[in-house]
Design a protein around this motif. Structure first.
Motif, PDB file in Angstrom:
ATOM      1  N   ALA A  44       0.773  -1.046  -0.297  1.00  0.00           N
ATOM      2  CA  ALA A  44       0.507   0.130   0.052  1.00  0.00           C
ATOM      3  C   ALA A  44       0.892   1.467   0.098  1.00  0.00           C
ATOM      4  N   LEU A  45       0.807   2.504  -0.772  1.00  0.00           N
ATOM      5  CA  LEU A  45       1.215   3.572  -0.896  1.00  0.00           C
ATOM      6  C   LEU A  45       0.332   4.349  -0.528  1.00  0.00           C
ATOM      7  N   LEU A  74      -6.412   7.386 -12.927  1.00  0.00           N
ATOM      8  CA  LEU A  74      -6.176   6.234 -12.481  1.00  0.00           C
ATOM      9  C   LEU A  74      -7.993   6.313 -12.077  1.00  0.00           C
ATOM     10  N   SER A  75      -8.419   5.042 -11.475  1.00  0.00           N
ATOM     11  CA  SER A  75     -10.421   5.310 -10.899  1.00  0.00           C
ATOM     12  C   SER A  75      -9.608   4.482  -9.910  1.00  0.00           C
ATOM     13  N   ALA A 100      -3.501   3.694  -0.362  1.00  0.00           N
ATOM     14  CA  ALA A 100      -4.388   2.626  -1.650  1.00  0.00           C
ATOM     15  C   ALA A 100      -3.343   1.576  -2.110  1.00  0.00           C
ATOM     16  N   LYS A 101      -4.108   0.443  -2.227  1.00  0.00           N
ATOM     17  CA  LYS A 101      -3.231  -0.646  -2.773  1.00  0.00           C
ATOM     18  C   LYS A 101      -3.563  -1.110  -3.945  1.00  0.00           C
ATOM     19  N   LEU A 113      -6.899   1.827  -8.100  1.00  0.00           N
ATOM     20  CA  LEU A 113      -6.596   1.408  -6.553  1.00  0.00           C
ATOM     21  C   LEU A 113      -7.186   1.368  -5.550  1.00  0.00           C
ATOM     22  N   ASP A 114      -7.469   0.893  -4.644  1.00  0.00           N
ATOM     23  CA  ASP A 114      -8.362   0.383  -3.926  1.00  0.00           C
ATOM     24  C   ASP A 114      -8.050   1.546  -2.496  1.00  0.00           C
ATOM     25  N   ALA A 115      -8.789   2.495  -2.049  1.00  0.00           N
ATOM     26  CA  ALA A 115      -8.100   3.204  -1.261  1.00  0.00           C
ATOM     27  C   ALA A 115      -8.376   2.791   0.662  1.00  0.00           C
TER      28      ALA A 115
END
Length: 429
Positions: A44-45, A74-75, A100-101, A113-115
């Motif tokens: 995750a970043l 990006l979405s 997000a990952k 991205l999965d925030a």
């Protein structure tokens, strides 16, 4: 039997991308799974961007996160609870940082991205980053005075980039036409606030800069909060302005607002109204200035004519100008005297030459055969014209011709020497 069949390879697929070849290529599904496996291994970043789109569906919010400096996005998916934890309502155009990952959807081959967390970027942080950008661009020389281009005195067409139906457009156009009624505008109405500002302003700038009839471009916007003016400190927009060929005027906000565009542009206007006054000259002032210059020119011309008249009067007062023929008469007398002397010398020379000719003529007459004949001598000739020089050439009864001073006559020989009884031919008569 006639169909061609393709042999199906039963060899295992390569494990690494570097081991693939034309004969052993990965199917699309394998590549997608490999990318998904690689992305899943990422930690995750935290990532920063600008929210340009928000959609909420049940318990999940879908965002489009855009890089404010380049056209890339990006979405992002995030739970509505994490979104509500921001404390302030999320609006399009907001700058955020989120944890997000990354994930890769294999069916469509898209990265998203999965925030987990999201935080707004405060104005203070943005201003600090703008200050860092300002120092970097200044070090590159983008703010140097020697890069500034002079504005045209009377532009053929003024390019204007401003908001749609904005007060800034009205201020620029009305003030410019009040000063110079015939000024022409090429207006490009764009977004001057929000996520699309940098893209639309940059595109309008490129379009006007490519138009050779546009001599100057104004980028104008009315006042607003500091975060609303942030697009005019965007690095991508600043570099587009720096690379433009046409001179550019920055007219953003009020006098206290100083986006970085003010430093990169060729001239900074404190307000859009100020830009309208600066882009063209004042026709009334120029007319007054022309009248002043014409008056100064008339005064200088009258002074010059008066000075030249004084010089002409001084020249005419000189003795040589009082009697202009005096100088000519002196030279005329010299020419007359020289002509007289030349005539006298020529006559004297002719007299001497005439005497010489008379003397030579006397000598010629004295030495001529005619003169000898006149003294009593005669010339005796054979019938063929030969002169008788020896009596041995004669025979008795030869017919000879005798030429005397006044005429000639024929004679015939009768003997030789003492045998002859006729007078001696050739003796004086």
């Amino acid at each position: 039997m006639g169909r061609h069949t393709r042999a199906v390879s039963t060899a295992p697929l390569p494990e690494k991308a570097a081991d693939t070849s034309a004969e052993q290529a990965w199917p699309v599904r394998v590549l997608s799974m490999k990318i998904a496996d690689y992305v899943d291994k990422m930690s995750a970043l935290w990532v920063e961007g600008q929210v340009v789109q928000i959609n909420k569906r049940a318990n999940t919010a879908y965002l489009v996160l855009r890089d404010p400096d380049v056209d890339m996005s990006l979405s992002v998916s995030i739970s509505v609870h994490a979104l509500a934890a921001m404390g302030t309502p999320m609006v399009e155009g907001a700058r955020v940082v989120l944890q997000a990952k990354p994930s890769f959807w294999t069916k469509r081959g898209t990265l998203s991205l999965d925030a987990r967390q999201i935080r707004p970027v405060g104005v203070g942080d943005l201003l600090a980053r703008i200050e860092i950008l300002k120092q970097r661009l200044a070090a590159e020389g983008l703010f140097d005075d020697d890069r500034k281009r002079a504005l045209p005195f009377i532009p053929r067409t003024v390019g204007l980039i401003t908001g749609r139906a904005s007060a800034a457009e009205k201020d620029v156009v009305e003030n410019a036409r009040r000063r110079w009624p015939s000024v022409q505008f090429a207006v490009r109405e764009v977004a001057v606030q929000g996520a699309n500002t940098v893209t639309e302003v940059s595109e309008a700038l490129r379009e006007l800069d490519a138009d050779r009839s546009v001599d100057v471009i104004i980028i104008a916007r009315g006042g607003g909060a500091a975060e609303e003016l942030l697009p005019f400190s965007n690095e991508a927009l600043l570099r587009a302005v720096a690379n433009a060929v046409t001179p550019i005027i920055s007219a953003i906000g009020h006098d206290i607002d100083t986006p970085l565009l003010d430093h990169v542009a060729d001239w900074r206007a404190s307000t859009p109204t100020d830009a309208g006054k600066r882009v063209v000259p004042d026709a009334a002032e120029e007319h007054h200035r022309l009248e002043q210059l014409a008056g100064r020119a008339r005064h200088a011309l009258r002074h010059r004519i008066g000075h030249e008249r004084q010089l002409v009067a001084a020249q005419r007062s000189r003795p040589v100008m009082a009697d202009p023929t005096a100088l000519v008469r002196r030279h005329q007398e010299q020419v007359t005297a020289l002509r007289g002397r030349a005539s006298e010398r020529l006559l004297a020379r002719l007299h001497r030459a005439s005497d010489q000719v008379g003397h030579l003529a006397s000598q010629v007459r004295a030495l001529s055969p005619q003169s000898t004949l006149e003294r009593g001598y005669a010339v005796v000739q054979h019938p063929d014209g030969r002169i008788v020089m020896d009596q041995a050439d004669l025979s008795p009864d030869d017919l000879l011709r005798v030429r005397v001073a006044r005429g000639d006559f024929g004679v015939r020989t009768v003997g030789r020497g003492s045998e002859t009884t006729a007078p001696y031919a050739g003796a004086p008569r």
